[in-house]
Design a protein around this motif. Structure first.
Motif, PDB file in Angstrom:
ATOM      1  N   UNK A 214      10.773   1.800  34.992  1.00 57.28           N
ATOM      2  CA  UNK A 214      12.347   1.938  35.486  1.00 57.28           C
ATOM      3  C   UNK A 214      12.669   1.430  36.750  1.00 57.28           C
ATOM      4  N   UNK A 215      11.622   1.456  37.600  1.00 61.95           N
ATOM      5  CA  UNK A 215      11.987   0.965  39.048  1.00 61.95           C
ATOM      6  C   UNK A 215      11.983  -0.556  38.903  1.00 61.95           C
ATOM      7  N   UNK A 217      12.509  -2.336  36.259  1.00 63.72           N
ATOM      8  CA  UNK A 217      13.894  -2.783  35.531  1.00 63.72           C
ATOM      9  C   UNK A 217      15.125  -2.604  36.093  1.00 63.72           C
ATOM     10  N   UNK A 218      15.439  -1.706  36.893  1.00 63.40           N
ATOM     11  CA  UNK A 218      16.704  -1.281  37.652  1.00 63.40           C
ATOM     12  C   UNK A 218      16.761  -2.047  38.580  1.00 63.40           C
ATOM     13  N   UNK A 219      15.478  -2.430  39.455  1.00 63.07           N
ATOM     14  CA  UNK A 219      15.741  -3.404  40.486  1.00 63.07           C
ATOM     15  C   UNK A 219      16.437  -4.708  40.242  1.00 63.07           C
ATOM     16  N   UNK A 220      15.949  -5.096  38.841  1.00 60.56           N
ATOM     17  CA  UNK A 220      16.343  -6.409  38.561  1.00 60.56           C
ATOM     18  C   UNK A 220      17.959  -6.567  38.358  1.00 60.56           C
ATOM     19  N   UNK A 221      18.605  -5.292  37.980  1.00 64.50           N
ATOM     20  CA  UNK A 221      19.980  -5.246  37.842  1.00 64.50           C
ATOM     21  C   UNK A 221      20.727  -5.424  39.296  1.00 64.50           C
ATOM     22  N   UNK A 222      20.233  -5.062  40.312  1.00 64.37           N
ATOM     23  CA  UNK A 222      20.827  -5.196  41.704  1.00 64.37           C
ATOM     24  C   UNK A 222      20.855  -6.566  41.891  1.00 64.37           C
ATOM     25  N   UNK A 223      22.124  -6.947  42.595  1.00 59.91           N
ATOM     26  CA  UNK A 223      22.155  -8.244  42.835  1.00 59.91           C
ATOM     27  C   UNK A 223      21.328  -8.622  44.179  1.00 59.91           C
ATOM     28  N   UNK A 224      21.019  -9.560  44.354  1.00 56.25           N
ATOM     29  CA  UNK A 224      19.760 -10.041  45.168  1.00 56.25           C
ATOM     30  C   UNK A 224      20.701 -10.297  46.582  1.00 56.25           C
ATOM     31  N   UNK A 225      22.049 -10.529  46.523  1.00 53.98           N
ATOM     32  CA  UNK A 225      22.623 -10.980  47.691  1.00 53.98           C
ATOM     33  C   UNK A 225      22.987  -9.917  48.618  1.00 53.98           C
ATOM     34  N   UNK A 226      22.839  -8.570  48.186  1.00 53.29           N
ATOM     35  CA  UNK A 226      23.207  -7.488  48.948  1.00 53.29           C
ATOM     36  C   UNK A 226      22.060  -7.272  49.851  1.00 53.29           C
ATOM     37  N   UNK A 227      22.103  -7.084  51.209  1.00 54.26           N
ATOM     38  CA  UNK A 227      20.646  -6.861  51.598  1.00 54.26           C
ATOM     39  C   UNK A 227      21.073  -5.639  52.746  1.00 54.26           C
ATOM     40  N   UNK A 228      19.911  -4.972  53.315  1.00 55.18           N
ATOM     41  CA  UNK A 228      19.848  -4.036  54.130  1.00 55.18           C
ATOM     42  C   UNK A 228      20.452  -4.728  55.553  1.00 55.18           C
ATOM     43  N   UNK A 229      21.048  -3.846  56.309  1.00 53.22           N
ATOM     44  CA  UNK A 229      21.230  -4.034  57.617  1.00 53.22           C
ATOM     45  C   UNK A 229      19.700  -3.977  58.295  1.00 53.22           C
TER      46      UNK A 229
END
Lengths: 231, 231, 231, 231
Positions: A214-215, A217-229
């Protein structure tokens, strides 16, 4: 051959029925999918395995058969064992410490095992890296590692699939102390196999693999462009 | 030292067992992951914490140990406390009002804490801003604010991680009235720590953080180009 | 004023407690979020509403207060009603048929109400169009329609928000036969309000809205480029 | 005509009530959506079907009516059958082996059936290919196949929709041995119909379709660019 009732298998059956109810409720064993086994004898190798075509949410005491190392029914009954019985036997032979084998059909395992296959022929490996939860797999003591879960192309020919598994696992030493070389494998767009020294360990590894699938697969659906500060 | 049975710790143990069953059912404490503690004495500081390697869905009364401020077992038993015991003790020392510390491993916390890390070295902060549900965290009275959840890189060296936590929290005044400076923290690809004056408050904050993690993560999967029709 | 025990409110309280347990279990009322009310008198208008700051998973019989049309406690108790009591009263005044008002904080409602806001000031409408499940909202008899769910910017000033709601609903005739002009509204990054002639209808509309929110939000995550093979 | 109580329909009613509770709990039959039927007579064709507008989570023994092949109530009661009764009758006529028909409204079925429609007019087919779980559909014995699930545009005119279904299914031989030509169909942004020789088979196929819908929909959310490391 001892009767089923006079062996420890009497208890494994109730334990496997509870697994069926639980895994159905968690969405990992819908309909008549999945099959489960417990090794009840090592010499000669014999397993109790779910009978073919049973609804996993309501397994009865008679919905199991005893099979030998070749997957042949050996309890004198005329019940048919699960179509994938041979894989349970193959695993029990390859992994000397295996006391239970569990096979489930979950959404995340199905999706990940079939994702993004360039040629339509699912081959290869699912790498799971860097998660603390990897420590839930037997013998892993750090997050700073990875597990390469083999993915086998699906087939209805269990002899052929069993041979492919034997080929890929050739040279792996499952009797060595410490971390086993592999904790389970996926069949593409089909499901997961894992095992343990006993049913509790196999169940825990199903749970851990499902979490990790689950982790990933779901991680793959997050856009790579958004990043932590970063700080 | 008073025996475990003659202290309030007798009740906390049953409360923590209930937490384990609930959190396992909600998918936040699978396998042997997670650990929970209750502060049973402040002077000297002593905690009751889950023993190492226990399945959280079926904690027994003996699956807990009492430890001192340094994380050393102090109840005369030979049980081993959770590997992360030192973090519970560190939190209890840094936050004078903490009566309970809960650590969980949820999918959303795991995913968000490890998402989009530019260098492979998870550092930084997860900012959660503008949600009404932030008011579920102790001392927050408006949605028009943000919570910066620290994210620490994972390690198996608890002494080292404890020192990093102390360093980052240095100068924060957890004894000041009103809103605490921090309500919890994430360990990257690992899980969440939060705490409360009692177990009920810590449990509520787990629930709130999980909700917020889900909202933040799912929101990232929505395409930015689709917009409301403003009126 | 009749006592709480001698009115129909005695039953509504148990019904609202059951709503709390159910909605907490379904993830719509975590922590102390959400508030619920039942109209127990129309002339003068009086409601029984959840008291402030109560955990919705375990509401007791004393976790409710009776308030008048202005949201003032009128049962002689010193309990504080929910901070959002005034919105319940406003809805009960605007909608003559309303017998119950439910407010929940679900992930999908929170996410959709705050999605893709161009200016950071959440205003506007969530349009839900073409779903058969729209027929679950009172008075809707076809899928071939749409519901425009108003989205109000969040605030902690209930007087101000109440005035905005009154302004937006001015001119809407909730007493007209047939389909009501609006079945509920969202507060951005906060939650959903809906109502019904009785608690059963309000509960059903929460369920329907939640389903529709999930469908709308998940649909947005599907890539637009993938299409059916039309026949 | 035999009374309802003296026929096997007495048992089907309790079985359908259990289906309602289960499917509501799994999110497939919220509010008053969904309808279920059992064929209680083949000559003449008669079905017991859910009455109109009932909450599926708490169906009572009186929330069912008996209808004839044309969908007309034939049990002497004045209850109204579900608005979609005619579709149940049409299916029972087209599929000679059908003993039960189930219609559900799930998120994934709703989303997939309405996804990516180029013209706003939902037509066509949802192809489900290559999944082991396809074997859960009656008569399918291999993963190496596909199921083309027809998608019909939604309407409130059941006569018209019934005619479209008859048109599309014309020439399909549901009496042929082996795999049926179709196991169910979707109505766009509305829900799923499937059937079985008995209620258990129909329920299993609902479960299987739901699993497959989830896998197909979630797979679409995974970015195509991320690939396995092939070996």
């Amino acid at each position: 051959m001892p009767s089923l009732a006079s062996t420890p298998a009497a208890d494994p059956i109730d334990a496997l029925r509870a697994i069926g109810r639980e895994f159905h409720g968690r969405g990992w064993s819908l309909g008549t999918s999945s099959n489960y086994s417990v090794v009840v004898s090592r010499d000669p190798l014999e397993l109790v395995v779910t009978a073919s075509g049973k609804d996993k949410s309501s397994l009865g005491r008679d919905d199991f058969v005893r099979v030998d190392a070749g997957g042949r029914v050996c309890d004198g009954s005329d019940r048919r064992s699960s179509a994938e019985t041979l894989l349970h036997c193959t695993i029990a032979q390859l992994v000397p410490s295996a006391g239970a084998v569990l096979h489930t059909h979950s959404p995340w395992g199905t999706i990940l095992s079939g994702a993004d296959l360039p040629t339509g022929q699912p081959v290869g490996t699912l790498r799971i890296a860097g998660y603390e939860m990897l420590k839930g797999l037997e013998g892993i003591a750090t997050h700073d590692t990875h597990e390469d879960v083999p993915i086998f192309a699906n087939t209805q020919d269990m002899e052929e699939l069993s041979a492919r598994i034997r080929g890929r696992f050739a040279g792996l030493d499952f009797a060595a102390p410490g971390r086993p070389p592999v904790h389970g494998f996926l069949i593409a767009r089909h499901g997961l196999y894992t095992w343990g020294r006993d049913l509790a360990e196999a169940r825990r590894q199903i749970e851990i693999f499902e979490f990790l699938f689950e982790c990933v697969a779901r991680s793959r659906t997050l856009p790579a462009a958004r990043q932590h500060q970063p700080q």
